[in-house]
Scaffold this active site. Structure first.
Site, short mmCIF file in Angstrom:
data_model
loop_
_atom_site.label_atom_id
_atom_site.label_comp_id
_atom_site.label_asym_id
_atom_site.label_seq_id
_atom_site.Cartn_x
_atom_site.Cartn_y
_atom_site.Cartn_z
CD GLU A 50 -20.39 -31.38 37.72
OE1 GLU A 50 -21.18 -30.51 37.35
OE2 GLU A 50 -19.19 -31.43 37.36
CD GLU A 102 -16.04 -31.85 29.97
OE1 GLU A 102 -16.83 -30.97 30.34
OE2 GLU A 102 -15.76 -32.86 30.65
NE ARG A 115 -17.41 -35.37 35.38
CZ ARG A 115 -17.45 -34.55 34.35
NH1 ARG A 115 -17.24 -35.02 33.14
NH2 ARG A 115 -17.69 -33.27 34.52
CD GLU A 158 -16.73 -26.95 36.14
OE1 GLU A 158 -16.42 -28.07 36.57
OE2 GLU A 158 -17.89 -26.66 35.75
#
Length: 276
Positions: free
Chosen positions: A248, A160, A219, A154
């Site tokens: 997710e 991140e 998100r 991913e």
């Protein structure tokens, strides 16, 4: 036609993260079945979190598949990464991911490498980190082949990781591997940050796209942000994508509502795929 999946986390250290269901795996499976999901995606603290027999029985009882298993607990619990400057940490990261490949593989589900890829810096050059990442993906991709499933890698947004942030960079990495058994996870949340055109990026990803995290720009569940799914649906049709659209997403405003919103949005996108 793409299939639907919903995430379930059993990792206490990840509380507050983007997973629709938490802690109670039997209840999550029951609700996923009731709403019409095809599968669950499981984020577990380790390979011994749920026995093969227990998980198999839950999946069979509720007529669900296991879409994928996450490996992020290796990072959030143990601070393991494939690009650590410490060789022992890298070895333990490989061992942990290998155990999660085994955990998912017996249920014909691939393992996902996201946060465990790590980052470069602190005395490690980007080139060295990518070399270590490539070594890990080659070894683990071949291990996954034994179960007849790919390994899923991913790309993450810049906040991140500083290794691979875009689909194009992910494709470049895939094409540099010795193994051909690694595929990309296209996460719409990360892509919303890094890609100028989400649909065009998916089209360029093409055959390398093996999994998709179905979520919105904030998100929250799909349909609760500002992503336009119509061009995404067309791209999925153009690349003949038949994998999972897996939620997710944050459990917003709560797990039940997030799951209901997701399956509704999934059905709208599938309609778009079929009509595009």
């Amino acid at each position: 036609m793409p299939l639907s999946a919903v995430t379930v986390s059993l990792v206490a250290e990840a509380k507050g993260g983007p997973f629709v269901f938490w802690d109670d795996l039997p209840a999550a499976c029951a609700q996923a079945k009731r709403l019409g999901f095809d599968a669950i995606e499981l984020f577990a603290p380790g390979p011994d979190a749920v026995s093969r027999e227990t998980l198999g029985k839950l999946l069979s009882t509720h007529q669900l598949r296991l879409a994928a298993v996450g490996t992020g607990a290796g990072w959030v619990k143990h601070k393991l990464s494939l690009t650590s400057p410490d060789a022992d940490v890298r070895k333990r990261a490989i061992d942990f991911i290998r155990s999660m490949v085994d955990f998912g593989g017996v249920h014909q589900a691939p393992a996902i490498i996201g946060s465990m890829q790590g980052r470069w810096g602190e005395g490690v050059s980007k080139e060295q980190a990518i070399d270590w990442l490539r070594e890990g993906l080659n070894e683990l991709g071949e291990h996954a082949r034994g179960y007849g499933v790919p390994l899923i890698y991913e790309p993450l947004n810049r906040y991140e990781t500083n290794l691979v942030n875009t689909v194009d960079a992910g494709v470049e990495l895939m094409e540099s591997l010795a193994t051909n058994n690694v595929r990309l996870l296209a996460d719409l949340f990360h892509m919303n940050i890094e890609e100028g055109d989400l649909a065009a990026a998916l089209t360029r990803g093409g055959r390398w796209i093996g999994h998709l995290h179905f979520v919105d720009s904030n998100r929250r569940p799909a349909g609760c942000g500002h992503i336009d799914y119509a061009p995404i649906a067309k791209s999925l049709k153009d690349i003949h994508y038949a994998g999972y659209l897996s939620a997710e997403a944050l459990p917003w405003p709560d797990s039940s509502a997030a799951a209901e919103q997701t399956i509704s949005a999934y059905r709208r996108v599938v309609d778009m795929v079929e009509s595009s």
